[in-house]
Design a protein around this motif. Structure first.
Motif, PDB file in Angstrom:
ATOM      1  N   THR A   1       0.513  -1.387  -0.214  1.00 28.07           N
ATOM      2  CA  THR A   1      -0.571   0.438  -0.048  1.00 28.07           C
ATOM      3  C   THR A   1       0.920   1.410  -0.488  1.00 28.07           C
ATOM      4  O   THR A   1       0.260   1.973  -0.659  1.00 28.07           O
ATOM      5  N   LEU A   2       2.276   1.157   0.783  1.00 24.98           N
ATOM      6  CA  LEU A   2       2.603   2.484   0.726  1.00 24.98           C
ATOM      7  C   LEU A   2       3.794   2.797  -0.578  1.00 24.98           C
ATOM      8  O   LEU A   2       3.801   3.214  -1.125  1.00 24.98           O
ATOM      9  N   THR A   3       4.198   1.418  -1.050  1.00 23.60           N
ATOM     10  CA  THR A   3       4.885   1.732  -2.483  1.00 23.60           C
ATOM     11  C   THR A   3       3.824   2.284  -3.680  1.00 23.60           C
ATOM     12  O   THR A   3       4.274   3.046  -4.420  1.00 23.60           O
ATOM     13  N   ALA A   4       2.799   1.892  -3.034  1.00 24.59           N
ATOM     14  CA  ALA A   4       1.828   2.617  -4.562  1.00 24.59           C
ATOM     15  C   ALA A   4       1.567   3.428  -4.424  1.00 24.59           C
ATOM     16  O   ALA A   4       1.422   4.261  -5.202  1.00 24.59           O
ATOM     17  N   ALA A   5       1.355   4.346  -3.250  1.00 27.36           N
ATOM     18  CA  ALA A   5       0.997   5.528  -2.817  1.00 27.36           C
ATOM     19  C   ALA A   5       2.011   6.446  -3.279  1.00 27.36           C
ATOM     20  O   ALA A   5       2.112   7.714  -3.587  1.00 27.36           O
ATOM     21  N   PHE A   6       3.587   5.931  -2.842  1.00 26.31           N
ATOM     22  CA  PHE A   6       4.406   6.392  -2.712  1.00 26.31           C
ATOM     23  C   PHE A   6       4.541   6.544  -4.204  1.00 26.31           C
ATOM     24  O   PHE A   6       6.024   7.619  -4.188  1.00 26.31           O
ATOM     25  N   GLY A   7       4.747   5.822  -4.873  1.00 28.47           N
ATOM     26  CA  GLY A   7       5.495   4.991  -5.914  1.00 28.47           C
ATOM     27  C   GLY A   7       6.939   4.314  -5.714  1.00 28.47           C
ATOM     28  O   GLY A   7       7.729   5.260  -6.878  1.00 28.47           O
ATOM     29  N   GLY A   8       7.069   3.889  -5.047  1.00 28.15           N
ATOM     30  CA  GLY A   8       8.004   3.055  -4.883  1.00 28.15           C
ATOM     31  C   GLY A   8       8.295   2.987  -3.813  1.00 28.15           C
ATOM     32  O   GLY A   8       7.684   2.810  -1.978  1.00 28.15           O
ATOM     33  N   GLU A   9       8.901   1.641  -3.307  1.00 24.85           N
ATOM     34  CA  GLU A   9       9.441   1.388  -1.698  1.00 24.85           C
ATOM     35  C   GLU A   9      10.282   2.424  -0.793  1.00 24.85           C
ATOM     36  O   GLU A   9      10.726   3.099  -1.181  1.00 24.85           O
ATOM     37  N   PRO A  10       9.771   2.467   0.502  1.00 21.40           N
ATOM     38  CA  PRO A  10      10.761   3.979   1.166  1.00 21.40           C
ATOM     39  C   PRO A  10      12.616   3.144   1.094  1.00 21.40           C
ATOM     40  O   PRO A  10      12.629   2.294   1.478  1.00 21.40           O
ATOM     41  N   PRO A  11      12.955   4.170   1.518  1.00 22.80           N
ATOM     42  CA  PRO A  11      14.995   4.073   1.710  1.00 22.80           C
ATOM     43  C   PRO A  11      14.621   3.665   3.036  1.00 22.80           C
ATOM     44  O   PRO A  11      13.595   3.197   3.681  1.00 22.80           O
ATOM     45  N   ARG A  12      15.707   2.729   3.767  1.00 23.77           N
ATOM     46  CA  ARG A  12      16.262   3.025   4.545  1.00 23.77           C
ATOM     47  C   ARG A  12      17.376   3.938   5.289  1.00 23.77           C
ATOM     48  O   ARG A  12      17.468   3.258   6.591  1.00 23.77           O
ATOM     49  N   MET A  13      17.446   4.968   4.922  1.00 19.99           N
ATOM     50  CA  MET A  13      18.422   6.195   5.018  1.00 19.99           C
ATOM     51  C   MET A  13      18.073   7.123   4.497  1.00 19.99           C
ATOM     52  O   MET A  13      17.452   7.292   2.722  1.00 19.99           O
ATOM     53  N   TYR A  14      18.264   7.669   4.904  1.00 17.51           N
ATOM     54  CA  TYR A  14      17.866   9.441   4.086  1.00 17.51           C
ATOM     55  C   TYR A  14      18.828  10.482   5.163  1.00 17.51           C
ATOM     56  O   TYR A  14      19.246  10.944   6.072  1.00 17.51           O
ATOM     57  N   GLN A  15      19.625  11.158   3.890  1.00 19.09           N
ATOM     58  CA  GLN A  15      20.627  11.906   4.499  1.00 19.09           C
ATOM     59  C   GLN A  15      19.446  13.415   3.997  1.00 19.09           C
ATOM     60  O   GLN A  15      20.020  14.006   2.453  1.00 19.09           O
ATOM     61  N   VAL A  16      19.592  14.058   4.284  1.00 20.09           N
ATOM     62  CA  VAL A  16      18.185  15.647   4.296  1.00 20.09           C
ATOM     63  C   VAL A  16      19.258  16.392   2.871  1.00 20.09           C
ATOM     64  O   VAL A  16      20.085  16.541   3.708  1.00 20.09           O
ATOM     65  N   GLY A  17      19.073  16.838   2.063  1.00 16.10           N
ATOM     66  CA  GLY A  17      18.947  17.867   1.241  1.00 16.10           C
ATOM     67  C   GLY A  17      18.463  18.924   0.668  1.00 16.10           C
ATOM     68  O   GLY A  17      17.330  19.379   1.753  1.00 16.10           O
ATOM     69  N   GLU A  18      18.466  19.075  -0.434  1.00 16.96           N
ATOM     70  CA  GLU A  18      17.849  20.334  -1.078  1.00 16.96           C
ATOM     71  C   GLU A  18      16.665  20.317  -1.086  1.00 16.96           C
ATOM     72  O   GLU A  18      15.615  21.364  -0.511  1.00 16.96           O
ATOM     73  N   SER A  19      15.969  19.279  -1.635  1.00 13.08           N
ATOM     74  CA  SER A  19      14.399  18.702  -1.577  1.00 13.08           C
ATOM     75  C   SER A  19      14.413  18.086  -0.478  1.00 13.08           C
ATOM     76  O   SER A  19      15.146  17.464  -0.088  1.00 13.08           O
ATOM     77  N   THR A  20      12.635  17.511  -0.186  1.00 12.83           N
ATOM     78  CA  THR A  20      11.922  16.847   1.061  1.00 12.83           C
ATOM     79  C   THR A  20      11.879  15.843  -0.116  1.00 12.83           C
ATOM     80  O   THR A  20      10.749  16.250  -0.287  1.00 12.83           O
ATOM     81  N   PRO A  21      11.850  14.801   0.772  1.00  9.05           N
ATOM     82  CA  PRO A  21      11.344  14.065   0.349  1.00  9.05           C
ATOM     83  C   PRO A  21       9.775  13.572   0.202  1.00  9.05           C
ATOM     84  O   PRO A  21       9.492  13.543   1.506  1.00  9.05           O
ATOM     85  N   PRO A  22       9.623  11.951  -0.346  1.00  7.67           N
ATOM     86  CA  PRO A  22       7.568  12.295  -0.577  1.00  7.67           C
ATOM     87  C   PRO A  22       7.800  11.460   0.785  1.00  7.67           C
ATOM     88  O   PRO A  22       6.355  11.304   2.038  1.00  7.67           O
ATOM     89  N   TRP A  23       8.453  11.037   1.520  1.00 10.27           N
ATOM     90  CA  TRP A  23       8.512   9.845   2.850  1.00 10.27           C
ATOM     91  C   TRP A  23       8.547  10.988   4.047  1.00 10.27           C
ATOM     92  O   TRP A  23       8.135  10.156   4.755  1.00 10.27           O
ATOM     93  N   PHE A  24       8.562  12.291   4.429  1.00  8.29           N
ATOM     94  CA  PHE A  24       9.097  12.676   5.219  1.00  8.29           C
ATOM     95  C   PHE A  24       7.165  12.743   5.502  1.00  8.29           C
ATOM     96  O   PHE A  24       6.537  13.616   4.613  1.00  8.29           O
ATOM     97  N   PHE A  25       6.324  12.557   6.370  1.00  9.66           N
ATOM     98  CA  PHE A  25       5.127  12.701   6.646  1.00  9.66           C
ATOM     99  C   PHE A  25       4.277  13.442   6.683  1.00  9.66           C
ATOM    100  O   PHE A  25       3.745  14.617   6.855  1.00  9.66           O
ATOM    101  N   GLN A  26       5.151  13.827   8.260  1.00  7.73           N
ATOM    102  CA  GLN A  26       3.952  15.325   8.836  1.00  7.73           C
ATOM    103  C   GLN A  26       5.291  15.784   9.125  1.00  7.73           C
ATOM    104  O   GLN A  26       5.880  15.362  10.206  1.00  7.73           O
TER     105      GLN A  26
END
Length: 622
Positions: free
Chosen positions: A479-504
């Motif tokens: 369900t999460l993969t279908a909603a966000f267009g792919g499987e969530p990663p195991r690591m986030y390095q904050v960059g210039e753009s905010t990833p869609p997996w940052f929920f709220q």
């Protein structure tokens, strides 16, 4: 305070009274910076009966109308000896008592006196006679833009209006960011108010009122100009006020809002209180007035009157009539199931349409029919005696035939028109005797217990399964993969753009001295692949001069609480290493973090008005 009648006033007060009486509330508001709270005028009183928030007794309000400025000058110059004005009564002997925490709706047609009454209660207008007692801080949303300065910016008007409503400057600054966020006007808050649309004005005005913490909330139909999204947002906030015990005085033409927000209603007709009781009974009374034409010009003006429809001109008003006149519509009625004339129905109610036909020629098996159209002219439902296989017999000249249609009005909310027809066979196209288009207009209201949208009231049956924890990890991840267009990663390095997996709860990323990071709100979340043993977060607390104090963070994964962790203060970074419980490992999961909020502007550490939580630089599952 009791306001005397004109007959008992001295001569010098007779001509000055209409002017200084209206100016006094404005002068007092300017001096005090908040609604009146003294014994004189329209005021809150310490002697008010216990449990009453607003008490009105024998309230009257008259307006003086002059035919020209010269008439006003003559009356002033003669000290009132020559009366050149016409007295227009707006309110006459209005009495009610609104308890603390209650909600009273004012119902009535345009010009009934609702706005005048609300202005008097709010303290912006003085009554002619009677007593008004108000207990507590009043926040009012009256005429759109009232109290705003068009040349000031949105931010300056928040300050100006907040002072008007009784807030101190430091209270306004503490709530400024929340007011702007609620109004969703960040892009326009520095622009002059004259550049705002009416909907933007409503957003700003309601946002200020919503953050005043009033004891009494007064709203005068202002929500009617807002878009559907913001109107719903306002209604949610009003319901929260009600849960918090705020008293509501509300004027509206929306019966759904009246029934859902208020527990009492007051019917005003031509400035007089005609009914006071439950919203259902008062609205039913109002609808009966609408059906009799006393308060329904807006509806009845949309209809044509068949007795006045000219056969030669074809139309008069909004009706269109045609046919060969072998039979004529001699009368019609629309009633509810009890036979009472009615023009407003709840969806699902039964309506009875009766059509009387006068025959000028011999007709065998005439057809009597009707057609319901929506406000855009689309055909919604039509039928006739031929289609229903009902015999009408043989009619001779001079005969009067009456046909009744009992119809469950399973229609969507809105206005509908009724067209009637006399003809032969199935359709009026071949031999039409009399066709009257848009003969009358009626309104369908959505029932408060079964609200819906659309053009049909289908009355569905619903069954709800109690929520249970999802055990199928593949369904969760899929369900999460279908909603966000792919499987969530195991690591986030904050960059210039905010990833869609940052929920709220995330603010845009910022460039620091060492690397990118992002501020969060006090509560934030993210979705991450939890197939691992530990969740590692590289976070920081407030870096200001008071930042040496540690911050505690509550962290949870789905329904599982992981406990409370300490984030060191100061400008540095803290690495949190959190074990992943077996029950949530092996799938993509939602992680939520909650910390105490703070503002840099309130702490004297810069002008950042945002409500902040933590700094986040890196998130990793190992």
């Amino acid at each position: 305070m009791v306001f005397p009648d004109r007959a008992s006033r001295p001569l010098w007060r007779c001509w000055l009274w209409p002017y200084w009486r209206q100016a006094l509330p404005v002068m007092r508001l300017c001096v005090m910076g908040s609604p009146m709270n003294s014994e004189s005028g329209v005021a809150g009183s310490s002697s008010q009966a216990a449990g009453s928030a607003v008490k009105v007794q024998g309230l009257c309000k008259d307006f003086a109308s002059f035919a020209s400025p010269w008439d006003r000058l003559v009356e002033w110059g003669t000290l009132g000896r020559y009366c050149r004005h016409e007295t227009i009564p707006a309110l006459t002997d209005v009495t009610f008592d609104l308890r603390r925490g209650g909600a009273l709706a004012l119902v009535g047609a345009n010009g009934a006196g609702k706005s005048t009454l609300l202005k008097i209660v709010s303290g912006t207008l003085f009554p002619t006679a009677g007593r008004v007692e108000v207990s507590g801080r009043v926040a009012s949303l009256l005429e759109l833009g009232m109290g705003f300065q068009p040349e000031f910016s949105g931010r300056e008007n928040i300050v100006f209006n907040g002072r008007f409503l009784g807030l101190k400057d430091h209270e306004i600054q503490d709530r400024m960011a929340d007011i702007i966020a609620f109004a969703e006007l960040e892009h326009a808050i520095q622009r002059p108010l004259r550049t705002y649309s009416s909907g933007m004005l409503l957003r700003l005005a309601f946002a200020v009122v919503a953050h005043v913490d009033p004891d009494i909330l007064v709203i005068d139909e202002a929500l009617a100009v807002g878009d559907a999204y913001f109107t719903q947002k306002c209604l949610v906030r009003i319901r929260r006020f009600r849960r918090d015990g705020v008293t509501l005085l509300f004027a509206s033409h929306d019966p759904l809002a009246v029934k859902s927000l208020c527990d009492e209603a007051l019917l005003l007709v031509e400035g007089r209180c005609l009914d006071w009781g439950s919203p259902d009974s008062v609205l039913e009374h109002y609808n009966s007035l609408v059906a009799r034409g006393r308060s329904s010009r807006a509806i009845l003006n949309m209809e044509g009157v068949p007795a006045r429809v000219s056969r030669r001109s074809g139309t008069e008003g909004n009706s269109r009539r045609s046919g060969n006149s072998r039979a004529l519509v001699a009368g019609f009625s629309l009633t509810d199931a009890s036979g009472t004339a009615c023009r407003s129905f709840m969806a699902g109610d039964e309506g009875i349409v009766r059509i009387r036909a006068l025959f000028l020629d011999h007709v065998n098996e005439p057809t009597v029919g009707l057609l319901i159209r929506d406000r855009l002219g689309n055909d919604v439902y039509g039928t006739n005696t031929w289609q229903q296989q009902v015999s009408t017999g043989s009619c001779r000249p001079g005969d009067l035939l009456e046909v009744g249609f009992r119809i469950p009005l399973n229609l969507g909310p809105g206005e509908y028109s009724l067209t009637v027809a006399l003809h032969t066979l199935e359709s009026h196209v071949h031999d039409s005797f009399d066709w009257i288009d848009r003969l009358l207009v009626f309104r369908i209201l959505s029932p408060p217990a079964a609200r819906f949208t659309g053009t049909a009231f289908l009355r569905p049956t619903l069954d709800v399964t109690a929520p249970v924890p999802l055990q199928d990890l593949q369904t969760w991840t899929g369900t999460l993969t279908a909603a966000f267009g792919g499987e969530p990663p195991r690591m986030y390095q904050v960059g210039e753009s905010t990833p869609p997996w940052f929920f709220q709860g995330w603010y845009p990323a910022e460039r620091g001295q060492e690397d990118w990071f992002a501020w969060t709100r006090p509560s934030f979340g993210f979705i991450i692949d939890l197939r691992g043993s530990f969740l590692e977060l590289e976070v920081g607390a407030r870096p200001d001069s008071r930042g040496d104090q540690a911050t505690e963070a509550d962290i949870s994964m789905g329904p599982v609480s992981l406990g409370r962790f300490v984030v060191a203060g100061g400008a540095g970074w803290t690495s949190l290493r959190i074990p992943i419980p077996p029950e949530v490992s092996g799938c993509a999961g939602l992680v939520r973090v909650t910390v105490p909020g703070w503002r840099a502007s309130a702490a004297g550490e810069g002008g950042d008005p945002r409500l902040l939580g933590l700094r986040v630089r890196r998130i990793h599952v190992t």
